[in-house]
Design a protein around this motif. Structure first.
Motif, PDB file in Angstrom:
ATOM      1  N   LEU A 287       0.834  -1.202   0.000  1.00 23.26           N
ATOM      2  CA  LEU A 287       0.000   0.000   0.000  1.00 23.26           C
ATOM      3  C   LEU A 287       0.867   1.248   0.000  1.00 23.26           C
ATOM      4  N   VAL A 288       1.922   1.244   0.798  1.00 25.51           N
ATOM      5  CA  VAL A 288       2.817   2.409   0.857  1.00 25.51           C
ATOM      6  C   VAL A 288       3.417   2.677  -0.518  1.00 25.51           C
ATOM      7  N   ASP A 289       3.789   1.628  -1.219  1.00 23.86           N
ATOM      8  CA  ASP A 289       4.379   1.798  -2.553  1.00 23.86           C
ATOM      9  C   ASP A 289       3.370   2.393  -3.537  1.00 23.86           C
ATOM     10  N   ILE A 290       2.119   1.926  -3.484  1.00 22.40           N
ATOM     11  CA  ILE A 290       1.080   2.480  -4.368  1.00 22.40           C
ATOM     12  C   ILE A 290       0.830   3.949  -4.025  1.00 22.40           C
ATOM     13  N   MET A 291       0.814   4.248  -2.707  1.00 20.60           N
ATOM     14  CA  MET A 291       0.590   5.631  -2.280  1.00 20.60           C
ATOM     15  C   MET A 291       1.702   6.538  -2.760  1.00 20.60           C
ATOM     16  N   LYS A 292       2.943   6.061  -2.712  1.00 19.53           N
ATOM     17  CA  LYS A 292       4.064   6.882  -3.183  1.00 19.53           C
ATOM     18  C   LYS A 292       3.873   7.259  -4.649  1.00 19.53           C
ATOM     19  N   ASN A 293       3.470   6.305  -5.451  1.00 14.30           N
ATOM     20  CA  ASN A 293       3.266   6.565  -6.875  1.00 14.30           C
ATOM     21  C   ASN A 293       2.087   7.522  -7.084  1.00 14.30           C
ATOM     22  N   TYR A 294       1.011   7.298  -6.348  1.00 19.37           N
ATOM     23  CA  TYR A 294      -0.173   8.153  -6.498  1.00 19.37           C
ATOM     24  C   TYR A 294       0.136   9.589  -6.065  1.00 19.37           C
ATOM     25  N   MET A 295       0.803   9.756  -4.927  1.00 18.32           N
ATOM     26  CA  MET A 295       1.096  11.090  -4.408  1.00 18.32           C
ATOM     27  C   MET A 295       2.031  11.872  -5.319  1.00 18.32           C
ATOM     28  N   ALA A 296       2.852  11.159  -6.095  1.00 15.34           N
ATOM     29  CA  ALA A 296       3.783  11.828  -7.006  1.00 15.34           C
ATOM     30  C   ALA A 296       3.192  12.047  -8.390  1.00 15.34           C
ATOM     31  N   ASN A 297       2.402  11.071  -8.864  1.00 15.38           N
ATOM     32  CA  ASN A 297       1.972  11.082 -10.273  1.00 15.38           C
ATOM     33  C   ASN A 297       0.470  11.168 -10.493  1.00 15.38           C
ATOM     34  N   LYS A 298      -0.312  11.212  -9.406  1.00 11.87           N
ATOM     35  CA  LYS A 298      -1.771  11.321  -9.489  1.00 11.87           C
ATOM     36  C   LYS A 298      -2.407  10.083 -10.115  1.00 11.87           C
ATOM     37  N   SER A 299      -1.686   8.972 -10.128  1.00 15.08           N
ATOM     38  CA  SER A 299      -2.214   7.759 -10.747  1.00 15.08           C
ATOM     39  C   SER A 299      -1.823   6.551  -9.908  1.00 15.08           C
ATOM     40  N   PHE A 300      -2.541   5.459 -10.116  1.00 14.25           N
ATOM     41  CA  PHE A 300      -2.227   4.219  -9.418  1.00 14.25           C
ATOM     42  C   PHE A 300      -2.611   3.057 -10.324  1.00 14.25           C
ATOM     43  N   SER A 301      -1.985   1.930 -10.094  1.00 14.12           N
ATOM     44  CA  SER A 301      -2.281   0.762 -10.921  1.00 14.12           C
ATOM     45  C   SER A 301      -2.477  -0.453 -10.032  1.00 14.12           C
ATOM     46  N   ARG A 302      -3.443  -1.267 -10.396  1.00 17.17           N
ATOM     47  CA  ARG A 302      -3.643  -2.572  -9.766  1.00 17.17           C
ATOM     48  C   ARG A 302      -3.856  -3.540 -10.918  1.00 17.17           C
ATOM     49  N   GLY A 303      -3.050  -4.557 -11.008  1.00 17.77           N
ATOM     50  CA  GLY A 303      -3.159  -5.444 -12.160  1.00 17.77           C
ATOM     51  C   GLY A 303      -2.607  -4.744 -13.393  1.00 17.77           C
ATOM     52  N   THR A 304      -3.368  -4.787 -14.479  1.00 20.67           N
ATOM     53  CA  THR A 304      -2.899  -4.198 -15.740  1.00 20.67           C
ATOM     54  C   THR A 304      -3.459  -2.804 -15.986  1.00 20.67           C
ATOM     55  N   GLU A 305      -4.453  -2.384 -15.205  1.00 21.61           N
ATOM     56  CA  GLU A 305      -5.098  -1.094 -15.425  1.00 21.61           C
ATOM     57  C   GLU A 305      -4.371   0.023 -14.682  1.00 21.61           C
ATOM     58  N   VAL A 306      -4.351   1.221 -15.291  1.00 24.73           N
ATOM     59  CA  VAL A 306      -3.813   2.418 -14.657  1.00 24.73           C
ATOM     60  C   VAL A 306      -4.956   3.410 -14.491  1.00 24.73           C
ATOM     61  N   ASP A 342       9.619   6.533   5.674  1.00 25.50           N
ATOM     62  CA  ASP A 342      10.274   6.203   4.406  1.00 25.50           C
ATOM     63  C   ASP A 342      10.530   7.514   3.681  1.00 25.50           C
ATOM     64  N   THR A 343      11.776   7.827   3.401  1.00 21.51           N
ATOM     65  CA  THR A 343      12.101   9.132   2.821  1.00 21.51           C
ATOM     66  C   THR A 343      11.442   9.345   1.460  1.00 21.51           C
ATOM     67  N   ALA A 344      11.306   8.267   0.676  1.00 20.47           N
ATOM     68  CA  ALA A 344      10.663   8.411  -0.636  1.00 20.47           C
ATOM     69  C   ALA A 344       9.192   8.767  -0.478  1.00 20.47           C
ATOM     70  N   PHE A 345       8.531   8.179   0.511  1.00 17.33           N
ATOM     71  CA  PHE A 345       7.128   8.502   0.785  1.00 17.33           C
ATOM     72  C   PHE A 345       7.005   9.928   1.327  1.00 17.33           C
ATOM     73  N   LEU A 346       7.829  10.275   2.297  1.00 20.17           N
ATOM     74  CA  LEU A 346       7.724  11.577   2.952  1.00 20.17           C
ATOM     75  C   LEU A 346       8.108  12.722   2.024  1.00 20.17           C
ATOM     76  N   ASP A 347       8.954  12.451   1.043  1.00 16.20           N
ATOM     77  CA  ASP A 347       9.351  13.489   0.095  1.00 16.20           C
ATOM     78  C   ASP A 347       8.173  13.939  -0.767  1.00 16.20           C
ATOM     79  N   ARG A 348       7.108  13.126  -0.797  1.00 14.94           N
ATOM     80  CA  ARG A 348       5.903  13.486  -1.552  1.00 14.94           C
ATOM     81  C   ARG A 348       4.995  14.457  -0.786  1.00 14.94           C
ATOM     82  N   ILE A 349       5.301  14.680   0.490  1.00 14.20           N
ATOM     83  CA  ILE A 349       4.499  15.593   1.304  1.00 14.20           C
ATOM     84  C   ILE A 349       4.776  17.034   0.870  1.00 14.20           C
ATOM     85  N   HIS A 350       3.725  17.765   0.548  1.00 15.86           N
ATOM     86  CA  HIS A 350       3.905  19.152   0.093  1.00 15.86           C
ATOM     87  C   HIS A 350       4.104  20.132   1.244  1.00 15.86           C
TER      88      HIS A 350
END
Length: 670
Positions: A287-306, A342-350
């Motif tokens: 979940l943390v990994d998906i959140m990192k991607n969403y917080m940075a790119n406004k998108s998330f993927s589960r399976g093959t869909e984005v 996690d620094t990568a997660f926290l770096d997404r905090i505005h």
């Protein structure tokens, strides 16, 4: 009514309500403020006292007859059965039953589940498919012999929210208010008394609204309990949802792989995580990994869909230690669960809001004046999400080249969000923009400084900017670093702000190294006392004149006695020092002031301070004039602190613990 309330009713007639009415009608109903104010807006959005009284009784009656309390669920069911249909207020959530190919509703308080609901309703109100929406609906009962058929029928349903707002009208009416007036209007609208808050604390409170106006905005606020961190996200808007930080899953938040249902980020403008802090709390690393991607790119993927979404993320939690302890022994993120540390997660905090600067809420901090019906304001804020104001600061300022793209994005989003909240019509002066930019930079810098402590690969960043109109460079620092890390903020004559390392000054006779200069005290700064501010300049003075027009109210008289105590401590041995006060007064306070000053004179004589006073009209400047050749110019006089919590608050007795008001103190050698 206050002048501001009159003005608010004049320009926003029918869209404001007296905020104390919510308490009058709520009773024991566990229902968000926006639900109650939606009803109050139907009947009490006026300044006519008789209409208000009638409206309050009507709303009380509606709540009593139609709001579903869990412990009265069976009575409501019986009422529906006996009457055939009945209007209720409850929180409704809907799921698709793919076996029966129908949508089914669940009632949070009534306890009914799997009640069929029309496809047409779901198309109109898709948010029903999430974790629940408060609704007004007519529920009917029709007994049938058909197997597996439910006797419960939803005849009509309407989510509780204002349907239409005119953003242009709102912006036009806003122009009738000065900036400070508008800030107070917004404070009253979120239920707070602006008179009890400093300017900086008002900005911190309003910064909680940024996720409501800014898409994909990531905010964290950590601080002590009882400061209202999570309240605004559960009570303010039907477009935000507050969930427990420990109850989050990939399926609930993003998408359920088993049935393809989109999670909370697809339906809500804001997803706020309550009680987010706690080192021992466990989280799904995936979940943390998906959140990192969403917080940075406004998108998330589960399976093959984005998938894409615009929901803002807010994280609120309680700290375990005071700020000085965290700065010395760990960092300001230390309290977070291991998987989120996690620094990568926290770096997404505005932005990181310093929750420790916000005082615990006391009764007098809540307003009884007028403010926007919160549901109306929520819809306005939602409309403002369509606008982009992130680059407006560039008209006046240029950020340092060393600030990274991610840092610049964070600063710009915080600036743009506050600009939409305070200046929705878009007109800002350079001074207005500078205040917002300083605030935005500081709250991003707070994130970056902690990342540098956690991971040495994060390089130092020069969080400064250049003022285009003058070419001057301004450096921004976080308040806690100035307070606890040996820095002080100074201002040059050219108005550029610099930071200088603080070194202890010797205070013994003959060893003073005092100099002309200026100290800047910021809103909410602590660690300031009269002694560490100007105590060393009093040494050697035998004739002192204090000019301060406001020494009359109890807390002002307390301040003066604390100053007089410092004078007695700085004089040599058994020497006598003359202390003369020049102040102003009026008929309402002058007799009490005279009595107080006479008692002070008698008391201070015993410690070698010969006190005298005079009243002078039309004085404005505040200063301490010393016969040792120094003059201390006091921007606010002795009144440099915010209100304390009273006798049982340690701040009342320890100056260094008190929150300051913003001011400047200048030292001049005569």
């Amino acid at each position: 009514m206050k002048q501001l309330d009159i003005k608010l009713n004049q320009h926003f007639s029918g869209k404001v309500v007296r905020k104390d009415l919510t308490k009058l009608v709520k009773g024991n109903a566990i229902v968000p403020t926006y639900v109650l104010e939606y009803l109050l807006g139907q009947y009490c959005a006026t300044d006519d006292e008789e209409t208000i009284n009638q409206g309050v009784e009507t709303v009380k009656s509606i709540i009593a007859k139609h709001f579903v309390h869990r412990d009265e669920a069976q009575i409501i069911k019986s009422t529906v059965r006996e009457k055939g249909s009945h209007r209720i207020i409850d929180k409704i959530s809907v799921k698709l039953n793919d076996r029966k190919d129908q949508y089914e509703a669940s009632f949070a308080n009534l306890g009914l589940k799997q009640i069929p609901i029309s496809d047409i309703v779901i198309k109109e109100h898709q948010k029903l498919l999430s974790s629940g929406v408060w609704c007004i609906l007519t529920l009917a009962y029709f007994s049938t012999d058909q197997k597996d058929a439910s006797p419960w029928i939803i005849e009509s349903i309407k989510p509780i929210q204002v349907s239409n707002v005119d953003l242009g009208e709102y912006k036009e009416a806003r122009n009738n208010f000065a900036k400070d007036e508008w800030i107070d209007v917004l404070m009253q609208s979120i239920g707070l008394n602006p008179d009890e808050f400093s300017r900086r604390t008002k900005l911190l409170q309003l910064a909680r609204l940024i996720p409501f106006v800014e898409n994909n905005y990531n905010l964290i606020e950590l601080g002590p309990k009882g400061t209202g961190k999570s309240h605004i996200y559960s009570e303010m808007s039907p477009h935000g949802i507050l969930i427990s930080g420990g109850e989050v899953s990939k399926a609930k938040l993003f998408v359920n792989n088993s049935n393809g249902e989109i999670g909370l980020v697809g339906y809500w403008d804001i997803v706020a995580y309550d009680e987010f802090a706690g080192k021992t709390k466990k989280a799904d690393r995936g979940l943390v990994d998906i959140m990192k991607n969403y917080m940075a790119n406004k998108s998330f993927s589960r399976g093959t869909e984005v998938y894409g979404a615009s929901a803002s993320m807010v994280f609120v939690g309680n700290t375990d230690h005071p700020v000085p302890y965290m700065l010395k022994h760990a960092d300001l993120f230390d309290v977070l669960p291991k998987d989120y540390y996690d620094t990568a997660f926290l770096d997404r905090i505005h932005a990181y809001l310093p929750g420790w600067e916000i005082q615990k809420l006391r009764n007098e901090m809540f307003t009884e004046d007028y403010g926007f019906i919160v549901d109306y304001l929520a819809e306005i804020l939602r409309e403002l999400r369509r606008e982009d104001r992130t680059h407006e600061y560039a008209k006046f300022f240029e950020l340092s080249d060393s600030i990274t793209t991610r840092d610049k994005t964070a600063i710009a989003k915080t600036f743009g969000g506050l600009a939409k909240v305070i200046f929705p019509a878009g007109e800002m002066s350079e001074e207005d923009a500078r205040e917002l930019l300083d605030f935005a930079i500081e709250n991003r810098k707070r994130v970056k400084l902690q990342l540098q402590k956690m991971d040495e690969t994060f390089e130092e960043v020069d969080f400064s900017y250049t003022v285009k109109s003058s070419g001057k460079r301004v450096t921004v620092e976080t308040l806690e670093v100035i307070e606890y890390c040996g820095l002080r903020e100074l201002k040059h004559g050219d108005d550029s702000t610099v930071l200088k390392e603080e070194s202890p000054q010797p205070t013994g006779p003959g060893s003073l190294k005092l100099a002309d200069g200026q100290k800047i005290i910021r809103d909410n700064q602590t660690g300031v006392s009269y002694d560490n501010l100007f105590g060393a300049y009093l040494i050697g003075a035998t004739d002192i004149t204090l000019v301060d027009p406001y020494v009359r109210l109890p807390y002002q008289l307390r301040n003066f006695m604390e100053f007089a105590k410092l004078v007695s401590e700085k004089k040599e041995g058994d020497a006598e020092v003359k202390l003369h006060l020049v102040t102003a007064n009026n008929e309402e306070f002058i007799e009490n002031a005279k009595e107080a000053f006479e008692q002070m004179a008698y008391s201070l004589e015993s410690v070698g301070v010969l006190f005298s006073y005079e009243f002078a009209d039309n004085i404005h400047d505040r200063s301490i004039n010393l016969d040792n050749g120094w003059k201390v110019i006091l921007g606010r006089g002795l009144d440099i602190w915010q209100k304390t919590g009273g006798w049982f608050d340690i701040n009342e007795y320890v100056q260094e613990k008190r929150l300051c008001k913003a001011c400047e103190v200048t030292f001049v050698k005569g």
